[in-house]
Design a protein around this motif. Structure first.
Motif, PDB file in Angstrom:
ATOM      1  N   PHE A  22      11.878  33.888  -7.806  1.00  0.00           N
ATOM      2  CA  PHE A  22      10.785  33.446  -6.944  1.00  0.00           C
ATOM      3  C   PHE A  22      11.353  32.740  -5.723  1.00  0.00           C
ATOM      4  O   PHE A  22      12.514  32.343  -5.685  1.00  0.00           O
ATOM      5  N   ALA A  23      10.510  32.577  -4.704  1.00  0.00           N
ATOM      6  CA  ALA A  23      10.879  31.844  -3.476  1.00  0.00           C
ATOM      7  C   ALA A  23       9.643  31.800  -2.590  1.00  0.00           C
ATOM      8  O   ALA A  23       8.516  31.749  -3.076  1.00  0.00           O
ATOM      9  N   LYS A  24       9.868  31.825  -1.290  1.00  0.00           N
ATOM     10  CA  LYS A  24       8.825  31.904  -0.273  1.00  0.00           C
ATOM     11  C   LYS A  24       7.677  30.928  -0.510  1.00  0.00           C
ATOM     12  O   LYS A  24       7.784  29.742  -0.263  1.00  0.00           O
ATOM     13  N   GLY A  25       6.529  31.415  -1.023  1.00  0.00           N
ATOM     14  CA  GLY A  25       5.297  30.644  -0.997  1.00  0.00           C
ATOM     15  C   GLY A  25       5.304  29.340  -1.745  1.00  0.00           C
ATOM     16  O   GLY A  25       4.558  28.427  -1.382  1.00  0.00           O
ATOM     17  N   ILE A  26       6.118  29.195  -2.771  1.00  0.00           N
ATOM     18  CA  ILE A  26       6.084  27.979  -3.567  1.00  0.00           C
ATOM     19  C   ILE A  26       6.401  26.743  -2.734  1.00  0.00           C
ATOM     20  O   ILE A  26       5.882  25.663  -2.975  1.00  0.00           O
ATOM     21  N   GLY A  27       7.242  26.865  -1.709  1.00  0.00           N
ATOM     22  CA  GLY A  27       7.605  25.729  -0.873  1.00  0.00           C
ATOM     23  C   GLY A  27       6.689  25.517   0.311  1.00  0.00           C
ATOM     24  O   GLY A  27       6.835  24.534   1.038  1.00  0.00           O
TER      25      GLY A  27
END
Length: 427
Positions: A269-274
């Motif tokens: 995962f990456a991108k939207g979580i932050g």
């Protein structure tokens, strides 16, 4: 602006692509809107490549960042880190993976690198299965498994990669089949492929291909693949860098459309979580995550300030049911775009789920990609105050529409009207 562009060209690589004939400098944002350095306001339907997932300048996130910055910004993983542990606990719980462990990185590329390291080490194999038209990042190993020629600048790789059919429903040798026959044909292709190679470490697949133009197989394909993979002990890595956190509306994770045999072995995962902060990561069963027998740390993965942002962002997303909003408003937006496309012979397909929508453009009557028109639509939409993205195969002829998940019905209608006008003006 021309001065900044000249400076950009003078010190940054030629291959660092910029959108628009006159590149745009975004200076600030609020909600679903951003402003450029000349004061122009835009409705943002791309979110920094699906990264500003919740909203620009979301007060809950900016407050968490400011408060954490006032305490400590960073210490590395060599020290106990309360925000990192708290976020890992929440992600492990919602992942669906039993006895899950979480490792944080700074990007989706690094997350996929880590997943490949884990899978190849656990399985003692450097052979990897990947999907045609896929994209998994810009590092050496991630490029080596990317099936999209437009984003793969070298064939050199530390991995042996074998590409599988199925990521693109509407093109290729099985396109004319119905969904059930399509799945059967792709499974037969996978079985045949495995008969000609040593057992691979893993299959890595995006539930919906992002850079590839928001293409996806019929629901259940990866579940059918999983039955074959399990017979050989091959791991399943779900690349959720673009599809995770409720963006597809119907599911929290993209893999859940294919999950009748349980969750993947590894999720990235990456991108939207932050919500704009640099957060990536890997979730895996403990036996897989703990298979490394050498020292490993992360200097910047899991740093306190990004963890604080991600915690606040995840809490907001869950408390305000943004997955449900993506389903409701995204469904409206898809239908609105399909109605507009019905009048346009150059639109081959409007596809997607939730707030992850692709509009594929072709030359009328030919089925051939139309990248020139895609670029023209991008320009026309910008001129009317809407930012969207592009994707697809090496011809890049699909428009990518992925607004923040807090998009309102009124904003969806406004964006659809602008995009319809852009399509009409470029016929």
């Amino acid at each position: 602006m021309s001065d900044l562009y000249a400076r950009h060209r003078g010190v940054l690589p030629d291959w660092l692509a910029l959108y628009y004939e006159e590149p745009l400098e975004i200076t600030h944002g609020e909600g679903r809107h951003v402003w450029d350095s000349e004061g122009n306001k835009y409705l943002d339907f791309f979110g920094g490549i699906l990264t500003t997932m919740t909203a620009h300048a979301l007060p809950e996130v900016t407050k968490a960042v400011a408060e954490q910055a006032g305490r400590i910004v960073h210490s590395s993983t060599l020290y106990l880190n309360r925000p990192m542990v708290e976020l890992a606990e929440r992600i492990a719980h919602i992942s669906g993976i039993p006895d899950a462990r979480v490792f944080f990185t700074t990007s989706g590329t690094e997350a996929n690198d880590t997943a490949l390291l884990l899978a190849t080490t656990h399985r003692r194999s450097n052979t990897v299965l990947a999907m045609r038209n896929s994209y998994h990042g810009r590092s050496f190993s991630a490029v080596g498994i990317t099936g999209n020629r437009g984003w793969s600048p070298t064939s050199l790789s530390p991995l042996q990669t074998l590409y599988v059919h199925g990521g693109v429903r509407g093109r290729g040798p099985f396109a004319g089949l119905d969904d059930a026959a399509f799945v059967d044909a792709c499974v037969a292709d996978l079985k045949d492929l495995l008969g000609h190679t040593r057992a691979p470490a893993a299959l890595i697949a995006e539930p919906i291909q992002g850079v590839g133009g928001f293409t996806s197989p019929p629901d259940g394909l990866y579940a059918a693949f999983r039955e074959v993979l399990d017979e050989h002990g091959i791991l399943w890595i779900a690349d959720e860098v673009q599809t995770g956190w409720g963006r597809t509306g119907e599911h929290f994770w993209g893999w859940q459309a294919h999950g009748r045999n349980g969750p993947p072995d590894i999720v990235t995962f990456a991108k939207g979580i932050g919500n704009g902060m640099s957060v990536g990561g890997v979730i895996a069963r403990s036996e897989i995550m703990n298979c490394l027998d050498a020292n490993s740390i992360s200097t910047f993965g899991g740093t306190q300030i990004t963890m604080a942002a991600a915690l606040a962002n995840l809490s907001y997303l869950l408390e305000h049911d943004l997955q449900g909003n993506a389903r409701r408003v995204g469904g409206l937006l898809i239908e609105r775009l399909r109605a507009a496309a019905a009048q346009d012979p150059g639109v081959r397909e409007v596809r997607g789920r939730g707030l992850m929508i692709g509009v594929e453009l072709t030359r009328p009557g030919t089925g051939l990609a139309d990248p020139d028109r895609a670029s023209a639509v991008l320009e026309a939409a910008r001129a009317d105050g809407l930012l969207i993205g592009k994707g697809g195969g090496h011809d890049t002829s699909a428009l990518r529409v992925a607004p923040p998940l807090s998009l309102t019905v009124a904003e969806a209608e406004e964006g659809a009207a602008i995009l319809e006008s852009a399509l009409r003006s470029t016929r």
